[in-house]
Design a protein around this motif. Structure first.
Motif, PDB file in Angstrom:
ATOM      1  N   SER A  63     -44.536  18.236 -13.698  1.00 29.30           N
ATOM      2  CA  SER A  63     -44.072  17.973 -15.060  1.00 29.30           C
ATOM      3  C   SER A  63     -43.895  16.470 -15.202  1.00 29.30           C
ATOM      4  O   SER A  63     -43.756  15.757 -14.204  1.00 29.30           O
ATOM      5  N   PRO A  64     -43.909  15.967 -16.444  1.00 26.83           N
ATOM      6  CA  PRO A  64     -43.817  14.516 -16.640  1.00 26.83           C
ATOM      7  C   PRO A  64     -42.585  13.891 -15.977  1.00 26.83           C
ATOM      8  O   PRO A  64     -42.688  12.867 -15.309  1.00 26.83           O
ATOM      9  N   SER A  65     -41.417  14.529 -16.116  1.00 18.65           N
ATOM     10  CA  SER A  65     -40.211  13.883 -15.582  1.00 18.65           C
ATOM     11  C   SER A  65     -40.217  13.887 -14.054  1.00 18.65           C
ATOM     12  O   SER A  65     -39.753  12.951 -13.419  1.00 18.65           O
ATOM     13  N   MET A  66     -40.758  14.950 -13.472  1.00 16.65           N
ATOM     14  CA  MET A  66     -40.827  15.027 -12.009  1.00 16.65           C
ATOM     15  C   MET A  66     -41.750  13.931 -11.463  1.00 16.65           C
ATOM     16  O   MET A  66     -41.408  13.236 -10.509  1.00 16.65           O
ATOM     17  N   ARG A  70     -42.495  11.141 -12.947  1.00 18.13           N
ATOM     18  CA  ARG A  70     -41.849   9.848 -13.209  1.00 18.13           C
ATOM     19  C   ARG A  70     -40.826   9.536 -12.109  1.00 18.13           C
ATOM     20  O   ARG A  70     -40.752   8.411 -11.615  1.00 18.13           O
ATOM     21  N   LYS A 122     -33.093  11.513 -18.996  1.00 19.15           N
ATOM     22  CA  LYS A 122     -32.304  12.165 -20.036  1.00 19.15           C
ATOM     23  C   LYS A 122     -31.678  13.388 -19.392  1.00 19.15           C
ATOM     24  O   LYS A 122     -32.391  14.253 -18.876  1.00 19.15           O
ATOM     25  N   GLU A 123     -30.358  13.416 -19.378  1.00 18.43           N
ATOM     26  CA  GLU A 123     -29.676  14.552 -18.760  1.00 18.43           C
ATOM     27  C   GLU A 123     -29.955  15.813 -19.570  1.00 18.43           C
ATOM     28  O   GLU A 123     -29.674  15.872 -20.766  1.00 18.43           O
ATOM     29  N   ALA A 124     -30.491  16.800 -18.891  1.00 15.23           N
ATOM     30  CA  ALA A 124     -30.728  18.063 -19.579  1.00 15.23           C
ATOM     31  C   ALA A 124     -29.407  18.778 -19.807  1.00 15.23           C
ATOM     32  O   ALA A 124     -28.495  18.689 -18.992  1.00 15.23           O
ATOM     33  N   VAL A 125     -29.329  19.435 -20.944  1.00 15.27           N
ATOM     34  CA  VAL A 125     -28.154  20.261 -21.236  1.00 15.27           C
ATOM     35  C   VAL A 125     -28.035  21.314 -20.141  1.00 15.27           C
ATOM     36  O   VAL A 125     -29.011  21.936 -19.753  1.00 15.27           O
ATOM     37  N   ILE A 172     -25.881  24.431 -19.613  1.00 15.19           N
ATOM     38  CA  ILE A 172     -24.870  25.432 -19.959  1.00 15.19           C
ATOM     39  C   ILE A 172     -24.933  26.517 -18.908  1.00 15.19           C
ATOM     40  O   ILE A 172     -25.979  27.099 -18.666  1.00 15.19           O
ATOM     41  N   ILE A 176     -24.208  29.937 -18.026  1.00 15.38           N
ATOM     42  CA  ILE A 176     -23.772  31.253 -18.487  1.00 15.38           C
ATOM     43  C   ILE A 176     -24.203  32.280 -17.462  1.00 15.38           C
ATOM     44  O   ILE A 176     -25.389  32.405 -17.166  1.00 15.38           O
TER      45      ILE A 176
END
Lengths: 199, 616
Positions: free
Chosen positions: B335-338, B340, B354-357, B359, B361
């Motif tokens: 993936s692009p971020s990996m 990078r 960019k910190e991914a959300v 959550i 649950i």
């Protein structure tokens, strides 16, 4: 122009791929660079369908975790499942009408309460525009126009470099004439929900 | 006119990667195309199927990949341009022919499309088919974008004709199932008339012929290496002493990462699009200019190993890394971020993230794919379970029906690849002494199941084979198989009878069942299972999703009559039809999903499921 990265998630059969394709066609007509990629999983019916639409000059055609500017969720549980694509600056458009997966329908899992889910999402991103898009689609004439409602809502945010008129023109050129009136009505109903909602 | 056939050069159009490949073939003047469907390649064949009459391109869905390759390659041997497409594992089926086809060569341009599936979105493995280039000696082209997929598809025909060898166009899911803008090119006139001057001692691969042809293949390989070194599809961009060598969609992630990390003036990128044979001079020159190299490629370290060999040849000892050492994995797509992140750490720069959300649950319910409401396979499986329970070992095959693995049907104890269920069933029965039932769909039976059945018969295996004939290849999008009633699709091809075939080889116990006649099916199954030796059950009912594409269906749905229902939930617990749901403690049927197959009506012990009258 700035890159806009849009993730659309839906349950198979909800019209995600058509919505993505229409957005792509409108981008092409508007000379906005566009790339789309889609993953259907192993079976299309009843499974999750995810598509990524990149508007602007990126060369990659998938969206990494945390990098979606906009998440469009056709179904609340799937919006929640995909929330890792977002960051604190993302805008989320959520349909609040649940389509429980079969595991829930037969009592093998619990569907999370929608209102809590929406609040949870809303607390983590810039804005979660949550609304009952399915009833708007029915109001337009058929639940099948849910994808047009969501597309209208996406246009209403004013975040994409494609105008509502341009999208409507694409819809009129690329969808079945018999459904056009319904589709445009659905689009407008969606548009009204998010118009002015993002500042 | 289908817009794929538009002869208006320069016009821009949005296309799926698989459509772009077809357009490339059209522009190249291809006259013959074949395939066996398989995700992510299926839309290539589907597109040819749609345009065949209008375009005059001969197209067929072949019985399996090897036959598809044989048909298309023979046309190319006769001088006609041809394309054959399949998914990565399909090339294994075709490999026997492919390896020797490389010796035989072609006269007309011939392109084999291999659609690989990193991350296995819809596959049983994620093999890297660039290896087939190395293995067979054939050139491999790897596009990075949809536009390039079209360009390379067109170019592959020219390359093939120049080398007189088939060319492998190797894509991945993110090319096949992505949509991008392409610019139409001119359409070359096509030659549909082949010729084949007889030259048996050139074209019959007996040892004395093959020994000469192997030398020819090696000479062609050399010529291909020269082409690769000149190819505009292998290019260097950016500048600096830090180097990246990459191919396919990874090139896009690299390009975006270098922008994001502001590294474009420090890092040179060698993008390899012509990846077999590797461009020798280009890579050696690139290594000589670099202090450090990172190889970015999905799946196997194909480029990495090739580059390291070339570095050794020029005596370079600069660090060249790719897989391992906390860098890239040999498993799954990138993936692009990996990408990078790895580039940043390898070259020692900081990486903005960019910190991914996140959550957290617990227990978010899954949405597993399920057999459709009204799927006849559910009826077959439920009947088998009622007749035999968990007594037999169930071997299964590749198709929609593999979803029968999930409870409560639980009808797949072992499933490996197309056509393997019958053969595996024979071995399993021999090894365990237990009764074995093997399931196989109609398309899969024709594809590779027939040899397994003949073997089971000849060797006296104690086995029941269930051929689940729903009249089409549902999983990949309703492509016809040799048993399909072609008149429904507007053709008059002959349909091959499965029972005539099974009877013809001499199977002693053959039963045709209608799975929605549930009670009778259970009895027929029991009888077939009790037969000592090989028995075959043909369970026949058309796929309702397919039927809907050519026939208007009467809308019927059922409901649970709560005055009779004692809430045993036999319907829910044995069938798991997605039309059921629980309303409180009561089972209900979703009218929109139910198609009225009546299976639940037949299993309900209280007769509590009734037909909904219109307006009720």
């Amino acid at each position: 122009m700035d890159m806009i990265r849009i993730v659309i998630v839906a349950v198979g059969g909800q019209g995600n791929l058509l919505a993505s394709h229409l957005l792509g066609e409108a981008a092409l007509a508007h000379e906005v660079p566009v790339q789309i990629s889609e993953i259907h999983g192993m079976a299309q019916r009843g499974g999750v369908v995810e598509s990524s639409i990149l508007l602007g000059k990126a060369q990659s055609n998938i969206i990494s975790p945390g990098e979606a500017d906009i998440l469009v969720g056709f179904e609340p549980l799937e919006t929640l499942r995909a929330i890792g694509k977002c960051n604190k600056d993302s805008i989320v458009l959520s349909n609040t009408a649940p389509l429980p997966p079969f595991t829930v329908a037969i009592g093998m899992g619990v569907y999370p309460p929608v209102e809590e889910t929406m609040n949870l999402i809303g607390a983590q991103v810039r804005k979660n525009i949550a609304f009952d898009a399915s009833s708007l689609a029915r109001q337009a004439g058929t639940l099948l126009s849910l994808n047009m409602v969501m597309l209208g809502a996406l246009a209403g945010t004013g975040l994409i470099p494609i105008s509502a008129d341009m999208l409507k023109q694409t819809i009129s050129e690329k969808t079945k004439k018999a459904f056009l009136e319904m589709n445009i009505k659905a689009f407008d109903l969606g548009y009204a929900v998010s118009a002015g909602a993002v500042h | 006119m289908n817009e794929l056939l538009l002869d208006s050069p320069g016009e821009k159009m949005l296309m799926l990667g698989n459509e772009a490949i077809v357009r490339g073939a059209i522009e190249a003047g291809a006259a013959v195309a074949t395939c066996y469907p398989g995700t992510p390649s299926s839309e290539i064949g589907d597109t040819f199927f749609k345009i065949q009459k209008e375009s005059g391109i001969y197209f067929e869905y072949a019985i399996n990949e090897m036959v598809a390759l044989e048909v298309a390659a023979a046309a190319a041997i006769a001088g006609v341009r041809a394309m054959c497409s399949m998914k990565h594992v399909g090339v294994n089926v075709a490999a026997d022919f492919l390896m020797s086809l490389a010796y035989e060569g072609v006269k007309g341009g011939f392109v084999l499309v291999s659609a690989d599936d990193p991350s296995m979105f819809s596959s049983q493995n994620e093999q890297d088919n660039r290896m087939y280039g190395k293995f067979s000696g054939l050139p491999v082209l790897e596009p990075s974008s949809i536009a390039e997929a079209k360009e390379m598809a067109r170019y592959a025909f020219d390359l093939s004709e120049m080398l007189k060898e088939p060319v492998i166009l190797r894509t991945t899911t993110r090319i096949n199932h992505s949509t991008g803008v392409i610019s139409l090119g001119p359409i070359a006139g096509k030659n549909s008339q082949g010729s084949f001057p007889k030259e048996p001692l050139r074209n019959t691969l007996i040892p004395s012929v093959s020994t000469k042809l192997h030398k020819l293949l090696l000479a062609n390989w050399e010529k291909a290496a020269g082409e690769s070194d000149q190819s505009p599809y292998n290019f260097v961009s950016g500048e600096g002493k830090l180097g990246i060598i990459t191919s396919g969609v990874s090139f896009n992630y690299v390009s975006d990462a270098l922008q994001d990390l502001a590294l474009t003036s420090r890092v040179s990128v060698l993008r390899i699009g012509f990846s077999h044979p590797l461009p020798d001079r280009l890579i050696k020159d690139f290594i000589a200019k670099c202090e450090k190299i990172l190889v970015v490629e999905e799946l196997e370290p194909y480029l990495e190993e090739g580059v390291k060999v070339k570095a050794q040849e020029i005596g370079s000892v600069i660090p060249i890394k790719g897989k391992g050492d906390g860098l890239f994995s040999r498993a799954y797509e990138f993936s692009p971020s990996m990408v990078r992140k790895v580039i940043a750490s390898y070259f020692g720069v900081t990486c903005p993230t960019k910190e991914a959300v996140n959550i957290d649950i617990p227990n978010i319910p899954q949405r597993p794919p399920n057999l459709c409401a009204g799927c006849p396979h559910r009826a077959t499986y439920a009947a088998m379970r009622q007749a035999c329970g968990d007594e037999p070992i169930y071997t299964n095959d590749i198709g929609c029906y593999t979803l029968g693995v999930l409870p409560p049907l639980s009808m797949s104890d072992l499933s490996v690849c197309m056509g393997a269920s019958i053969g595996m069933g024979s071995g399993m029965g021999t090894a365990t002494g237990r009764k074995v039932v093997s399931f196989i769909g109609d398309s899969t039976f024709f594809h590779a199941g027939i040899p397994g059945l003949i073997n089971a018969l000849h060797n006296g295996h104690n086995q029941t084979v269930v051929i689940m004939d729903n009249g089409t290849t549902s999983m990949t999008g309703f492509q016809p198989d040799p048993g399909t009633a072609m008149e429904n699709m507007g053709f008059n091809n002959l349909s091959v009878s499965i029972e005539a075939l099974v009877n013809g080889i001499g199977v002693k116990h053959v039963t045709v069942v209608k799975p929605f006649k549930f009670k009778k099916t259970v009895e027929q199954i029991k009888e077939a299972i009790a037969f000592p030796g090989l028995s075959v059950i043909i369970s026949r009912e058309i796929c309702p999703m397919y039927e809907k594409t050519f026939k208007k269906q009467e809308k019927r749905s059922y409901f649970v009559d709560h005055s009779k229902c004692k809430n045993h939930r036999v319907c829910l617990n044995t069938l798991a039809c997605p039309a059921f749901y629980l309303e409180g403690e009561q089972v209900e049927i979703d009218e929109a999903s139910c198609i009225g197959c009546t299976l639940c009506v037949q299993v309900c012990p209280e007769n509590a499921i009734r037909l909904k009258k219109i307006g009720e």
